[in-house]
Motif scaffolding. Structure first.
Motif, mmCIF file in Angstrom:
data_model
loop_
_atom_site.group_PDB
_atom_site.id
_atom_site.type_symbol
_atom_site.label_atom_id
_atom_site.label_comp_id
_atom_site.label_asym_id
_atom_site.label_seq_id
_atom_site.Cartn_x
_atom_site.Cartn_y
_atom_site.Cartn_z
ATOM 1 N N ASP A 82 -6.000 6.799 3.481
ATOM 2 C CA ASP A 82 -5.776 6.517 2.062
ATOM 3 C C ASP A 82 -4.293 6.287 1.765
ATOM 4 O O ASP A 82 -3.889 6.296 0.604
ATOM 5 C CB ASP A 82 -6.310 7.661 1.202
ATOM 6 C CG ASP A 82 -7.813 7.807 1.329
ATOM 7 O OD1 ASP A 82 -8.520 6.769 1.342
ATOM 8 O OD2 ASP A 82 -8.289 8.949 1.436
ATOM 9 N N GLU B 140 0.783 -1.237 0.000
ATOM 10 C CA GLU B 140 0.000 0.000 0.000
ATOM 11 C C GLU B 140 0.815 1.287 0.000
ATOM 12 O O GLU B 140 0.331 2.321 -0.429
ATOM 13 C CB GLU B 140 -0.952 0.025 1.207
ATOM 14 C CG GLU B 140 -1.922 -1.132 1.253
ATOM 15 C CD GLU B 140 -2.922 -1.122 0.094
ATOM 16 O OE1 GLU B 140 -3.132 -0.066 -0.531
ATOM 17 O OE2 GLU B 140 -3.483 -2.192 -0.189
ATOM 18 N N GLU C 9 7.591 7.009 -3.407
ATOM 19 C CA GLU C 9 7.895 7.817 -4.594
ATOM 20 C C GLU C 9 6.772 8.822 -4.846
ATOM 21 O O GLU C 9 7.022 9.972 -5.199
ATOM 22 C CB GLU C 9 8.122 6.932 -5.819
ATOM 23 C CG GLU C 9 9.379 6.091 -5.741
ATOM 24 C CD GLU C 9 10.647 6.918 -5.520
ATOM 25 O OE1 GLU C 9 10.803 7.977 -6.168
ATOM 26 O OE2 GLU C 9 11.473 6.511 -4.696
ATOM 27 N N THR C 10 5.538 8.404 -4.669
ATOM 28 C CA THR C 10 4.403 9.316 -4.810
ATOM 29 C C THR C 10 4.460 10.388 -3.736
ATOM 30 O O THR C 10 4.180 11.562 -4.000
ATOM 31 C CB THR C 10 3.073 8.541 -4.713
ATOM 32 O OG1 THR C 10 3.044 7.566 -5.750
ATOM 33 C CG2 THR C 10 1.878 9.461 -4.840
ATOM 34 N N ALA C 11 4.852 10.003 -2.521
ATOM 35 C CA ALA C 11 4.948 10.966 -1.423
ATOM 36 C C ALA C 11 5.961 12.058 -1.741
ATOM 37 O O ALA C 11 5.760 13.214 -1.364
ATOM 38 C CB ALA C 11 5.322 10.250 -0.132
ATOM 39 N N LYS C 12 7.036 11.709 -2.434
ATOM 40 C CA LYS C 12 8.026 12.729 -2.822
ATOM 41 C C LYS C 12 7.403 13.777 -3.736
ATOM 42 O O LYS C 12 7.735 14.952 -3.659
ATOM 43 C CB LYS C 12 9.198 12.079 -3.559
ATOM 44 C CG LYS C 12 10.138 11.299 -2.702
ATOM 45 C CD LYS C 12 11.271 10.811 -3.589
ATOM 46 C CE LYS C 12 12.079 9.734 -2.979
ATOM 47 N NZ LYS C 12 13.137 9.271 -3.900
ATOM 48 N N ASP C 13 6.492 13.348 -4.603
ATOM 49 C CA ASP C 13 5.864 14.265 -5.552
ATOM 50 C C ASP C 13 4.921 15.253 -4.866
ATOM 51 O O ASP C 13 4.916 16.433 -5.189
ATOM 52 C CB ASP C 13 5.088 13.497 -6.619
ATOM 53 C CG ASP C 13 5.992 12.697 -7.538
ATOM 54 O OD1 ASP C 13 7.189 13.043 -7.650
ATOM 55 O OD2 ASP C 13 5.501 11.727 -8.146
ATOM 56 N N TYR C 14 4.113 14.781 -3.938
ATOM 57 C CA TYR C 14 3.128 15.676 -3.349
ATOM 58 C C TYR C 14 3.600 16.336 -2.061
ATOM 59 O O TYR C 14 2.947 17.243 -1.561
ATOM 60 C CB TYR C 14 1.769 14.981 -3.153
ATOM 61 C CG TYR C 14 1.708 13.995 -2.032
ATOM 62 C CD1 TYR C 14 1.485 14.400 -0.723
ATOM 63 C CD2 TYR C 14 1.834 12.631 -2.280
ATOM 64 C CE1 TYR C 14 1.419 13.490 0.309
ATOM 65 C CE2 TYR C 14 1.765 11.716 -1.254
ATOM 66 C CZ TYR C 14 1.558 12.155 0.038
ATOM 67 O OH TYR C 14 1.499 11.248 1.049
ATOM 68 N N ASN C 15 4.717 15.906 -1.523
ATOM 69 C CA ASN C 15 5.238 16.528 -0.312
ATOM 70 C C ASN C 15 6.753 16.693 -0.427
ATOM 71 O O ASN C 15 7.510 15.985 0.232
ATOM 72 C CB ASN C 15 4.861 15.694 0.915
ATOM 73 C CG ASN C 15 4.946 16.496 2.189
ATOM 74 O OD1 ASN C 15 5.632 17.503 2.249
ATOM 75 N ND2 ASN C 15 4.249 16.036 3.211
ATOM 76 N N CYS D 78 3.590 3.959 -1.069
ATOM 77 C CA CYS D 78 4.405 4.365 -2.223
ATOM 78 C C CYS D 78 5.122 5.671 -1.861
ATOM 79 O O CYS D 78 4.547 6.757 -1.968
ATOM 80 C CB CYS D 78 3.547 4.546 -3.469
ATOM 81 S SG CYS D 78 4.537 5.028 -4.893
ATOM 82 N N MET E 235 -1.754 8.242 2.317
ATOM 83 C CA MET E 235 -1.003 9.435 1.947
ATOM 84 C C MET E 235 -0.111 9.790 3.132
ATOM 85 O O MET E 235 -0.582 9.850 4.282
ATOM 86 C CB MET E 235 -1.941 10.599 1.628
ATOM 87 C CG MET E 235 -2.842 10.330 0.439
ATOM 88 S SD MET E 235 -1.973 10.208 -1.125
ATOM 89 C CE MET E 235 -1.638 11.899 -1.454
#
Length: 96
Positions: free
Chosen positions: A85, A16, A20-26, A18, A87
């Motif tokens: 979710d 569940e 890498e996604t966290a780097k993008d939005y934060n 990720c 995040m």
């Protein structure tokens, strides 16, 4: 009833989360995330992981150095807080 002991925390992390996604939005967490991703010595601390209301707390760490003359040793810990979710809300790194 406490469901935390029934959760497969390793599977939850692998399936569940990720970062890498966290780097993008934060972007403010990029340095800590990269330190964690490069740190091959820490392990998931199952007993510390838990869900509280709509927050998910996941902990990784490493300890060492304990002996007869140094009963405290040292530790390195990462604590992650996610929303329901998955995040990433916060990531803390401590050494002691």
């Amino acid at each position: 009833m406490n469901i935390n002991k029934y959760i497969n925390w390793g599977e939850l992390w692998e399936e569940e989360i990720c970062l890498e996604t966290a780097k993008d939005y934060n972007p403010s967490l990029i340095e800590k995330i990269e330190r964690f991703q490069n740190d091959k010595e820490v392990e998931l601390i199952f007993d510390e992981c838990h869900i509280d209301d709509d927050r998910i707390y996941i902990f990784f760490g490493e300890t060492g150095g304990e002996n007869e003359s140094d009963t405290h040793g040292w530790s390195r810990d990462y604590s992650f807080v996610f929303d329901k979710d998955f995040m990433l809300l916060s990531l803390n790194y401590t050494q002691g």
